[in-house]
Structures are given as structure tokens and as C-alpha cells.
Scaffold this active site. Structure first.
Site, PDB file in Angstrom:
ATOM      1  N   ARG A 171       3.778  -1.211  10.502  1.00 45.01           N
ATOM      2  CA  ARG A 171       3.825  -2.903   9.798  1.00 45.01           C
ATOM      3  C   ARG A 171       4.608  -2.628   8.820  1.00 45.01           C
ATOM      4  O   ARG A 171       4.035  -1.496   7.911  1.00 45.01           O
ATOM      5  CB  ARG A 171       2.833  -2.835   8.893  1.00 45.01           C
ATOM      6  CG  ARG A 171       2.608  -4.736   9.150  1.00 45.01           C
ATOM      7  CD  ARG A 171       1.155  -5.222   8.749  1.00 45.01           C
ATOM      8  NE  ARG A 171       0.696  -7.208   9.117  1.00 45.01           N
ATOM      9  CZ  ARG A 171       0.729  -7.348   9.712  1.00 45.01           C
ATOM     10  NH1 ARG A 171      -0.429  -6.857   8.726  1.00 45.01           N
ATOM     11  NH2 ARG A 171       0.723  -8.488   9.535  1.00 45.01           N
TER      12      ARG A 171
ATOM     13  N   TYR B 105       1.332  -1.157  -0.023  1.00 49.77           N
ATOM     14  CA  TYR B 105      -0.142  -0.099   0.251  1.00 49.77           C
ATOM     15  C   TYR B 105       0.873   0.694   0.055  1.00 49.77           C
ATOM     16  O   TYR B 105       2.023   1.178  -0.117  1.00 49.77           O
ATOM     17  CB  TYR B 105      -0.770   0.381   1.393  1.00 49.77           C
ATOM     18  CG  TYR B 105      -1.589  -1.310   0.933  1.00 49.77           C
ATOM     19  CD1 TYR B 105      -2.822  -1.477  -0.176  1.00 49.77           C
ATOM     20  CD2 TYR B 105      -1.663  -2.383   1.701  1.00 49.77           C
ATOM     21  CE1 TYR B 105      -3.732  -2.460   0.237  1.00 49.77           C
ATOM     22  CE2 TYR B 105      -2.588  -3.145   1.806  1.00 49.77           C
ATOM     23  CZ  TYR B 105      -3.546  -4.006   0.645  1.00 49.77           C
ATOM     24  OH  TYR B 105      -4.395  -4.721   0.564  1.00 49.77           O
TER      25      TYR B 105
HETATM   26  C1  LIG Z   1      -9.348 -11.820   5.862  1.00 49.60           C
HETATM   27  C2  LIG Z   1      -7.964 -10.687   5.774  1.00 49.60           C
HETATM   28  C3  LIG Z   1      -7.771  -9.479   5.569  1.00 49.60           C
HETATM   29  C4  LIG Z   1      -6.212  -9.003   5.572  1.00 49.60           C
HETATM   30  N1  LIG Z   1      -6.199  -8.059   6.387  1.00 49.60           N
HETATM   31  C5  LIG Z   1      -5.351  -6.774   6.341  1.00 49.60           C
HETATM   32  C6  LIG Z   1      -5.305  -5.814   6.903  1.00 49.60           C
HETATM   33  O1  LIG Z   1      -6.720  -4.965   6.534  1.00 49.60           O
HETATM   34  N2  LIG Z   1      -4.229  -4.946   6.672  1.00 49.60           N
HETATM   35  C7  LIG Z   1      -3.520  -5.941   6.870  1.00 49.60           C
HETATM   36  O2  LIG Z   1      -1.718  -5.422   7.476  1.00 49.60           O
HETATM   37  N3  LIG Z   1      -3.291  -7.647   6.786  1.00 49.60           N
HETATM   38  C8  LIG Z   1      -4.650  -7.941   6.620  1.00 49.60           C
HETATM   39  N4  LIG Z   1      -4.410  -9.369   5.892  1.00 49.60           N
HETATM   40  C9  LIG Z   1      -3.106  -9.967   6.439  1.00 49.60           C
HETATM   41  C10 LIG Z   1      -2.734 -10.572   8.310  1.00 49.60           C
HETATM   42  O3  LIG Z   1      -3.162  -9.372   8.938  1.00 49.60           O
HETATM   43  C11 LIG Z   1      -1.490 -11.598   8.574  1.00 49.60           C
HETATM   44  O4  LIG Z   1      -0.532 -11.164   8.366  1.00 49.60           O
HETATM   45  C12 LIG Z   1      -1.997 -12.860   7.210  1.00 49.60           C
HETATM   46  O5  LIG Z   1      -3.521 -13.177   6.799  1.00 49.60           O
HETATM   47  C13 LIG Z   1      -0.593 -13.861   7.424  1.00 49.60           C
HETATM   48  O6  LIG Z   1      -1.237 -14.310   8.815  1.00 49.60           O
HETATM   49  P1  LIG Z   1      -1.184 -16.040   9.457  1.00 49.60           P
HETATM   50  O7  LIG Z   1      -0.342 -16.827   8.486  1.00 49.60           O
HETATM   51  O8  LIG Z   1      -1.600 -15.646  10.571  1.00 49.60           O
HETATM   52  O9  LIG Z   1      -3.130 -15.682   8.973  1.00 49.60           O
HETATM   53  C14 LIG Z   1      -5.427  -9.919   5.993  1.00 49.60           C
HETATM   54  C15 LIG Z   1      -5.741 -11.089   6.199  1.00 49.60           C
HETATM   55  C16 LIG Z   1      -6.600 -12.077   6.418  1.00 49.60           C
HETATM   56  C17 LIG Z   1      -6.563 -13.400   6.230  1.00 49.60           C
END
Ligand SMILES: Cc1cc2nc3c(=O)[nH]c(=O)nc-3n(C[C@H](O)[C@H](O)[C@H](O)COP(=O)(O)O)c2cc1C
Length: 376
Positions: free
Chosen positions: A227, A175
Site C-alpha cells: 500500500r 508509517y
Molecule cells: C477507522 C479507520 C481506521 C483505519 N485504519 C487503517 C489501517 O489500519 N490501515 C490503513 O492502511 N488504512 C486505514 N484507514 C484508511 C482506510 O483504509 C481508507 O483508506 C480510508 O478510510 C479512505 O477510504 P473511504 O473513503 O472508503 O473510507 C482507516 C480508516 C478508518 C476510517
């Protein structure tokens, strides 16, 4: 005494804010806001149901101005009229001592004229992202860059007024903040681009503005997180060395934590397949205790979290927290065998996951087939 170190409290020393444990819930866009970005009761209900266990809960990302919108149903913190809903959101998260952090951004070129209702997306330079259907953005003027920095500051003030415990600047996942740092999206020749040092200027100016606002308006300790995505695959793209140099600059700022966005906590470099170096370990070494680091990526079981917690300060759950809102509580109550590791369609209503959120989750998992466990 608990057998898991991630259940130990964590204190942000400078601000003297203590989290009741070292588990963080990651920001996850749920696309449940009204069209203009106002918080809905579906959203507050979702957060109220999923909070209460972890030490800190980071919201879905909220845009700091209308051109910064990146998704339908995205939260907005771009105007004072959103404050009542944002206050409800903060209160719904702050349960059982969980701290509420709101993540803020501008999507920049990761948007579209459809989402922006006819307006062209903006970025550091007029270079489209390398992805299907991406649009060529318009380069922000110097005046607009200055205004965007102020918009981040105004959003920080609203986060304070709404009762959050902190903000997280979303400098990851391609972003706008990352677009200024990236040599792919930033081809400017003015003071905001050209060299690595100049590509860091916009993120650093946003951090400075947020810090100024926090020092002026926060009446109680208020966290400032940042982040990052440590690397990009694009050519040219952000290298691990660029990020290590960025960390040197972050050490001169007043951020309270660095949140590293990766798909796997133990990932090796994207840009150098021959390297066995663990990216997060390289970052941690460079930070050298200047501020804590949150790691994420595929942490599901208590054993996964424990292993990460032995090397890093705070461990964060993403997908796993969607299926299992009571992850921490089940561990604390010795009910680990009751932790859910998958989801069925019939669970969605119980979990407060609305169809638009479901679509978003399915997108991150390569489609619905991978999202639902086999249903008998
Ligand atoms: C449905 C969904 C929406 C997400 N939206 C964001 C977000 O708004 N901002 C962000 O920094 N990361 C977003 N992410 C990334 C997550 O914060 C995270 O980095 C990613 O899911 C990997 O972690 P995990 O393996 O524990 O799921 C999103 C992930 C998912 C699954």
C-alpha cells in the site's frame, strides 16, 4: 449476468488466486485488541459479521514488532504467542469464499512514548512528524534496520501459519515504510538514505524478505500486496514523480497488487493544485498491467464503484463498509434501496462497533458531529 462489472470475479494470474468479485474491504484499525495486541472475541465477531460479501477483506494493521505499535488496541503479529488469535481472525474472515489478507507495519515515528510504555518512537531519522504533539523519534541503527526487515519476514511467516491468504505491507499513511521513502523523515547518509534510489531501499528490502518467506513457507498461493500514499505535502516530501519511479522498481519485484491510499479515487495531485491529472490514472498508466491496482476513497454507491471499476482493477470500500456489512449481498439480491449510507448511535451495537473503534472512526471524520446522522 450482473449489470455491474465490479461483481465479476478477479484472478491474480501469477498466483492463480481468484476473488469471487472485484470488491475489497479496506484495512481499518478498530482498536479492539487486548493491550498486548492479542485478538479479542469482539474483534473476531466484528470481522465475522462484516465479511462474506467482498472478494477480499484486509484486516486492521498489525505491528511486526513491539516498537512498531502505533495505537492502543492495535493488533500484533510480533510473536508466535499471537498465532491462536490470528488463526481465529483469519477463519472469521474466510466466509463464503472471501479471501483474508492481514496488513502489517511498523508505525515508526507515528507513535508516542505513552503508547510504547516509556520507549522513544523510532524512525529513519530523528525528525518529528509535522502534526500536533508529535515526538522526536530516535534514528534506527543499521543493525536495527536489518532486524526490522527480518521482523517483517517473521510476521509474514506467522500470517501464513495463521491461515491468511496474503499480507499487505503498509507503505502508506506516513508509517515506517513510508518514512524511509520520504525525504522529510529520511535524512540518512548511509545505504538507507540520501538519494531517491536509497530511500527506496528499505521498502524494497522488506518486499524481498516477505517474498523469500512466502516462497519458502507458503504451501498454497499467498498474496503479497503493497500500500502506498502517492504524495506528501511536507517540504521536502514525496512527489508524484518519486512514486512513479518507485513503481518502476516495484515492477521488478514479485508483489501481487498495489493498493493506493487516497481520500478520493479521482483526486488530482496534492502538490500541484493547477494540475487536472487524475493521480490514480497516472499510476495505472505507469504500472501498465505489471500488477493490479486497488483504488479507494469515498466509494459509497454501486454507481461510484462501477465508475472506478471501469478504469481500475479492484475497488475498495472503507467507511461505507462499516455502516453496511451486506453491501455486496444487497446489490446481488437487487436490494440496493436497502443499502445504509449513514450510521446512528443506536446502530453501533448491532454493527459490533465498540467505543474504542467509534473514537477511531470519529477521528477520521473530523469528530462525532460528522459521524452520526440526525437522530429523530
Ligand atoms: C477507522 C479507520 C481506521 C483505519 N485504519 C487503517 C489501517 O489500519 N490501515 C490503513 O492502511 N488504512 C486505514 N484507514 C484508511 C482506510 O483504509 C481508507 O483508506 C480510508 O478510510 C479512505 O477510504 P473511504 O473513503 O472508503 O473510507 C482507516 C480508516 C478508518 C476510517
Amino acid at each position: 449476468m450482473t449489470k455491474y462489472s465490479f461483481l465479476q470475479p478477479y484472478t491474480f494470474e501469477i498466483k492463480n488466486i481468484t476473488l469471487k468479485n472485484s470488491v475489497v474491504i479496506q484495512p481499518m484499525t478498530e482498536r479492539m485488541s487486548f493491550e498486548d495486541g492479542t485478538v479479542t472475541s469482539d474483534e473476531t465477531a466484528y470481522y465475522a459479521q462484516h465479511t462474506g460479501g467482498a472478494g477480499m477483506f484486509i484486516t486492521a494493521v498489525a505491528n511486526v514488532n513491539s516498537l512498531g505499535k502505533g495505537f492502543e488496541g492495535e493488533l500484533s503479529i510480533a510473536d508466535d504467542r499471537f498465532l491462536p488469535g490470528l488463526s481465529d481472525l483469519a477463519s472469521s474472515i474466510k466466509k463464503n469464499g472471501t479471501k483474508a489478507i492481514i496488513q502489517i507495519f511498523s508505525a515508526g515515528r507515528m507513535s508516542s512514548t505513552a503508547i510504547l510504555r516509556g520507549k522513544q518512537p523510532v524512525s529513519a531519522s530523528a525528525i518529528p512528524a509535522i502534526r500536533a504533539d508529535s515526538e522526536t523519534p530516535r534514528e534506527l541503527s543499521e543493525e536495527e534496520v536489518e532486524q526490522t526487515i527480518k521482523d517483517f519476514g517473521a510476521a509474514t511467516k506467522r500470517a501464513i501459519e495463521a491461515g491468511f491468504d496474503g499480507i499487505e505491507l503498509h507503505g502508506a499513511n506516513t508509517y515506517l515504510l513510508q518514512q524511509f521513502f520520504s525525504p522529510h523523515s529520511n535524512r540518512r547518509n548511509d545505504k538507507w538514505g540520501g538519494s531517491l534510489e536509497k530511500r527506496m531501499k528499505f521498502p524494497l528490502a522488506v518486499i524481498k524478505e516477505a517474498t523469500k518467506v512466502i516462497e519458502k513457507y507458503a504451501k498454497k498461493p499467498f498474496l503479497l500486496g503493497y500500500r502506498i500514499s502517492p504524495e506528501e505535502l511536507e517540504e521536502p516530501g514525496i512527489t508524484l514523480d518519486d512514486t512513479l519511479q518507485f513503481i518502476d522498481q516495484l515492477k521488478q519485484t514479485k508483489i501481487d497488487y498495489l493498493h493506493v491510499s487516497q481520500s478520493d479515487v479521482w483526486r488530482t495531485p496534492l502538490r500541484d493544485e493547477s494540475s487536472r491529472q487524475i493521480v490514480n490514472e497516472a499510476l495505472k498508466k505507469r504500472i501498465s498491467n505489471a500488477f493490479p491496482m486497488i483504488v479507494v476513497g469515498n466509494l459509497k454507491t454501486p454507481a461510484d464503484a462501477e465508475k472506478a471499476s471501469e478504469s481500475f482493477d479492484l475497488v475498495a470500500l472503507g467507511h461505507e463498509s462499516l455502516w453496511e456489512p451486506k453491501w455486496v449481498q444487497k446489490i446481488t439480491n437487487n436490494e440496493e434501496s436497502a443499502i445504509r449510507y449513514s450510521i446512528a448511535k443506536s446502530d453501533l451495537a448491532d454493527l459490533g462497533i465498540k467505543p474504542s473503534f467509534m473514537d477511531q472512526i470519529a477521528d477520521t471524520m473530523g469528530g462525532y458531529a460528522n459521524m452520526f446522522k440526525e437522530e429523530k
